[in-house]
Design an enzyme around this catalytic site. Structure first.
Site, PDB file in Angstrom:
ATOM      1  N   HIS A 355       0.828  -1.222   0.000  1.00  0.00           N
ATOM      2  CA  HIS A 355       0.000   0.000   0.000  1.00  0.00           C
ATOM      3  C   HIS A 355       0.856   1.264   0.000  1.00  0.00           C
ATOM      4  CE1 HIS A 355      -3.659  -2.238   0.454  1.00  0.00           C
ATOM      5  NE2 HIS A 355      -3.313  -2.750   1.616  1.00  0.00           N
ATOM      6  N   ASP A 391      -2.405 -10.591  -2.253  1.00  0.00           N
ATOM      7  CA  ASP A 391      -2.959 -10.067  -0.995  1.00  0.00           C
ATOM      8  C   ASP A 391      -4.426  -9.731  -1.270  1.00  0.00           C
ATOM      9  OD1 ASP A 391      -1.874  -8.434   1.722  1.00  0.00           O
ATOM     10  OD2 ASP A 391      -3.684  -7.602   0.824  1.00  0.00           O
ATOM     11  N   HIS A 393      -6.100  -7.318  -0.480  1.00  0.00           N
ATOM     12  CA  HIS A 393      -6.294  -5.897  -0.789  1.00  0.00           C
ATOM     13  C   HIS A 393      -5.528  -5.520  -2.053  1.00  0.00           C
ATOM     14  CE1 HIS A 393      -6.567  -6.243   3.702  1.00  0.00           C
ATOM     15  NE2 HIS A 393      -7.673  -5.536   3.484  1.00  0.00           N
ATOM     16  N   ASP A 482      -4.059 -12.772   3.525  1.00  0.00           N
ATOM     17  CA  ASP A 482      -5.330 -12.331   4.109  1.00  0.00           C
ATOM     18  C   ASP A 482      -6.524 -12.708   3.237  1.00  0.00           C
ATOM     19  OD1 ASP A 482      -4.356 -10.482   2.277  1.00  0.00           O
ATOM     20  OD2 ASP A 482      -4.402  -8.782   3.662  1.00  0.00           O
TER      21      ASP A 482
HETATM   22  N1  Q9C Z   1     -11.357   2.206   7.619  1.00  0.00           N
HETATM   23  C1  Q9C Z   1      -2.436  -5.154   4.364  1.00  0.00           C
HETATM   24  O1  Q9C Z   1      -3.053  -6.205   4.317  1.00  0.00           O
HETATM   25  N2  Q9C Z   1      -7.987  -1.206   6.800  1.00  0.00           N
HETATM   26  N3  Q9C Z   1      -3.005  -4.007   4.741  1.00  0.00           N
HETATM   27  C2  Q9C Z   1      -8.419   0.147   6.860  1.00  0.00           C
HETATM   28  C3  Q9C Z   1     -10.079   1.848   7.191  1.00  0.00           C
HETATM   29  C4  Q9C Z   1      -6.673  -1.275   6.329  1.00  0.00           C
HETATM   30  C5  Q9C Z   1      -4.392  -3.966   5.083  1.00  0.00           C
HETATM   31  C6  Q9C Z   1      -9.834   0.353   7.267  1.00  0.00           C
HETATM   32  C7  Q9C Z   1      -6.275  -2.622   5.867  1.00  0.00           C
HETATM   33  C8  Q9C Z   1      -4.843  -2.621   5.415  1.00  0.00           C
HETATM   34  C9  Q9C Z   1      -0.987  -5.104   4.081  1.00  0.00           C
HETATM   35 ZN    ZN Z   2      -3.946  -7.080   2.728  1.00  0.00          ZN
END
Ligand code: Q9C
Ligand code: ZN
Length: 610
Positions: A355, A391, A393, A482
């Site tokens: 990210h 991943d 995301h 994940d």
């Molecule tokens: N409302 C990785 O898996 N969640 N990052 C944010 C905001 C963030 C995940 C929720 C998730 C990040 C590396």
């Molecule tokens: Zn992730």
């Protein structure tokens, strides 16, 4: 020296055997249960509050008869649910469970039809808790683990070591993943946390010394040649969220501890893989990926006990160092693979990276490890690099960094939900810019619950054809786990065999030059078994299981068709995939339309009558 390393390993093996006996039973139990209560009512209620879910969809998904925990059968403990009221108080709202394995499966077609029903995307559990974090944290600190319950009785909650979901004092097993409350998952073995460790025979510092001795020995005395290299450094465990929030942060040091312990137990690492010593990435190397401003902002956190880039992207005084080591390890692994010193490699690193963009840290990521690895590979002679990001995301940072670069092909498969799933980017029509159109390939799933078949199907029809056409000199996998079954953030259903399968499919390209980099993944058991499965493929010990009979879900096929339609302009080879799948897809959408039409007719007839 070689002898010394052996002795160390033997004592480790002994040390780990205790863990093995504890874990095997738990493992078996857990794997049957892991999906059982994933869509708990607590989660469902939070979703409902956010307008994400119909009340009727609240249910328990999985295998109601598979409870091996004890004599009790389908009796499912009601989970208590909190909801924030408008004045910011947390109040108990409801206790509702549908103890029916089929609840939560929207059934669009009949049993026996070729398309599997998908789990409803009502399992964004932790994400929702995070969104409510500020409300939770407004509570008095001392009360943070005390919640009022429906009948006024106060009960203390505990957080599952394995999946970090909150549970009530009176339950002994995690309601969500089934892990035992006093789980020893990271209690023994390398780098078990001080916190989790009770009485132990030897200290953590002793283990560090023996481990470092082992690293020194093997790298100095053994040619890596045809070996799988593993990058790990215990100093990356020091990156942790200093502030004790009302909920533990999912991106925690125990992630690496659990993976390392599993690999040690299996005799894989230390054992069959070669350790690569960590070094810090240099500023010059980082500048090829990130802006100076970004690099400075990360460095600045070294002087603070606790700081935040975003509400969920934390740093402590060790984070910048950990991030430099993570990036340095990835860079060195990439060079080792490119030079032929190692056959392939796995970077067991944190903080994660995908990210992190040119100018910002976000989504638990500080420096973009995969991007740094690509640039190191380029220095070591790679002309073209493929990044496959599985991943759950979208890797918005990686995509941004290489958006206009035709020498780096970025392919990401991720939960997207038309932009409603974090980080919101990665739609199928994001294809790259400025002459590099077609060099970003996004496979955006429409909902949660996506499993092995959809992933393998997308690999067969999109990832592999494009990858072979591109013909990279190196493949970097941004390997978040994940999307794994049991993950508290991802809500998907990929098994260790699925990850192994995907690894195996990619290992057929570019002479097997594969660098796997850990990104996300927050269920300790899921990530440990998945990483083990992937490394076994890297070692050539497993070919990732059976291949035939891959049947996509309806949403999976729909997404694949959508991507093929967009990408065929840039990758003509996809035309045959598209044409071969078209009849399947048309039959399916025709049937869906017919069902809708019949339903509409039925309703019209009914309203006419009454
Ligand atoms: N409302 C990785 O898996 N969640 N990052 C944010 C905001 C963030 C995940 C929720 C998730 C990040 C590396
Ligand atoms: Zn992730």
């Amino acid at each position: 020296m070689v002898k010394a390393a052996h002795i160390i390993m033997d004592s480790e093996t002994l040390h780990m055997s205790r863990l093995r006996s504890v874990d095997c039973a738990a493992e078996n139990t857990l794997h049957k249960q892991i999906n059982r209560l994933q869509c708990q009512s607590s989660v469902a209620s939070l979703m409902e509050r956010n307008g994400c879910l119909e009340p009727k969809d609240i249910g328990v998904v999985g295998m109601p008869n598979s409870d091996t925990r004890g004599s009790h059968d389908e009796t499912i403990q009601p989970a208590t649910v909190y909801e924030s009221t408008t004045d910011g108080n947390i109040s108990n709202l409801r206790t509702e469970i549908v103890a029916d394995g089929s609840a939560g499966f929207p059934r669009e077609h009949q049993e026996g039809e070729p398309y599997k029903c998908q789990r409803q995307n009502n399992d964004r559990s932790l994400q929702d808790i995070f969104e409510l974090q500020e409300l939770f944290d407004d509570e008095d600190d001392d009360d943070s683990d005390w919640e009022p319950s429906q009948n006024g009785i106060i009960s203390k909650k505990w957080f599952c070591t394995n999946c970090i979901m909150p549970n009530f004092e009176d339950v002994l097993h995690c309601d969500v993943c089934g892990e035992y409350k006093e789980s020893e998952i990271v209690r023994h073995g390398f780098f078990a946390s001080h916190f989790a460790r009770g009485v132990n025979t030897h200290s953590e510092s002793e283990e560090l010394v023996t481990y470092q001795a082992h690293v020194g020995t093997s790298t100095r005395e053994t040619a890596l040649g045809n070996c799988t290299a593993v990058g790990f450094d215990e100093r990356m465990l020091l990156h942790s969220e200093g502030e004790m929030k009302s909920h533990p942060h999912p991106e925690r040091p125990d992630r690496l501890r659990a993976i390392i312990a599993s690999l040690a137990t299996a005799g894989i690492f230390p054992g069959k893989c070669f350790p690569i010593p960590a070094r810090e990435i240099t500023q010059d190397e980082l500048l090829k990926v990130h802006s100076l401003e970004h690099i400075k902002s990360v460095e600045l956190t070294s002087s603070m006990m606790s700081s935040y880039f975003t509400p969920d992207t934390y740093a402590n005084e060790h984070s910048a160092h950990a991030a430099r080591l993570a990036a340095g390890l990835c860079a060195d692994l990439a060079s080792e693979i490119m030079s032929g010193h190692a056959k392939n490699g796995f970077a067991l690193v944190r903080p994660p990276g995908h990210h992190a963009g040119i100018t910002q840290a976000m989504g638990f990521c500080l420096h973009n490890n995969a991007a740094v690895a690509v640039l190191a590979a380029r220095v070591a002679g790679a002309k073209k690099v493929l990044i496959v990001d599985w991943d759950v995301h979208h890797g918005n940072g990686t995509q941004e960094i290489f958006d206009g670069d035709r020498s780096v092909l970025y392919i990401s498969l991720h939960r997207h939900e038309e932009g409603r799933f974090y980080p919101g980017t990665g739609a199928a029509d994001e294809v790259g810019i400025m002459g590099a159109e077609g060099y970003s390939v996004n496979v955006p799933w429409k909902c949660g619950g996506v499993g092995d078949d959809d992933y393998v199907f997308a690999f067969q029809h999109i990832v592999l054809p494009i990858a072979s056409e591109f013909s990279p000199d190196l493949i970097v996998i941004s390997a978040g786990f994940d999307a794994a079954r049991g993950d508290p953030l991802g809500g998907c259903d990929v098994t260790p065999a699925g990850f192994g399968q995907m690894t195996n499919m990619l290992s057929g390209l570019c002479h097997g030059k594969l660098l796997v980099i850990l990104e996300g993944g927050y269920n300790l058991r899921s990530i440990s078994t998945s990483v083990t499965a992937v490394i076994k493929v890297l070692l050539g010990e497993s070919s990732g299981c059976q291949m035939g009979g891959i049947v996509p879900s309806k949403q999976g096929l729909r997404t694949v068709m959508e991507v093929l339609k967009v990408q065929v302009k840039f990758w003509p080879i996809l035309e045959s995939s598209y044409n071969s799948l078209l009849p399947q897809w048309e039959a399916l959408s025709f049937r869906a339309k017919n069902i809708q039409l019949n339903l509409a007719r039925m309703l019209a007839a009914r309203s006419k009558r009454g």
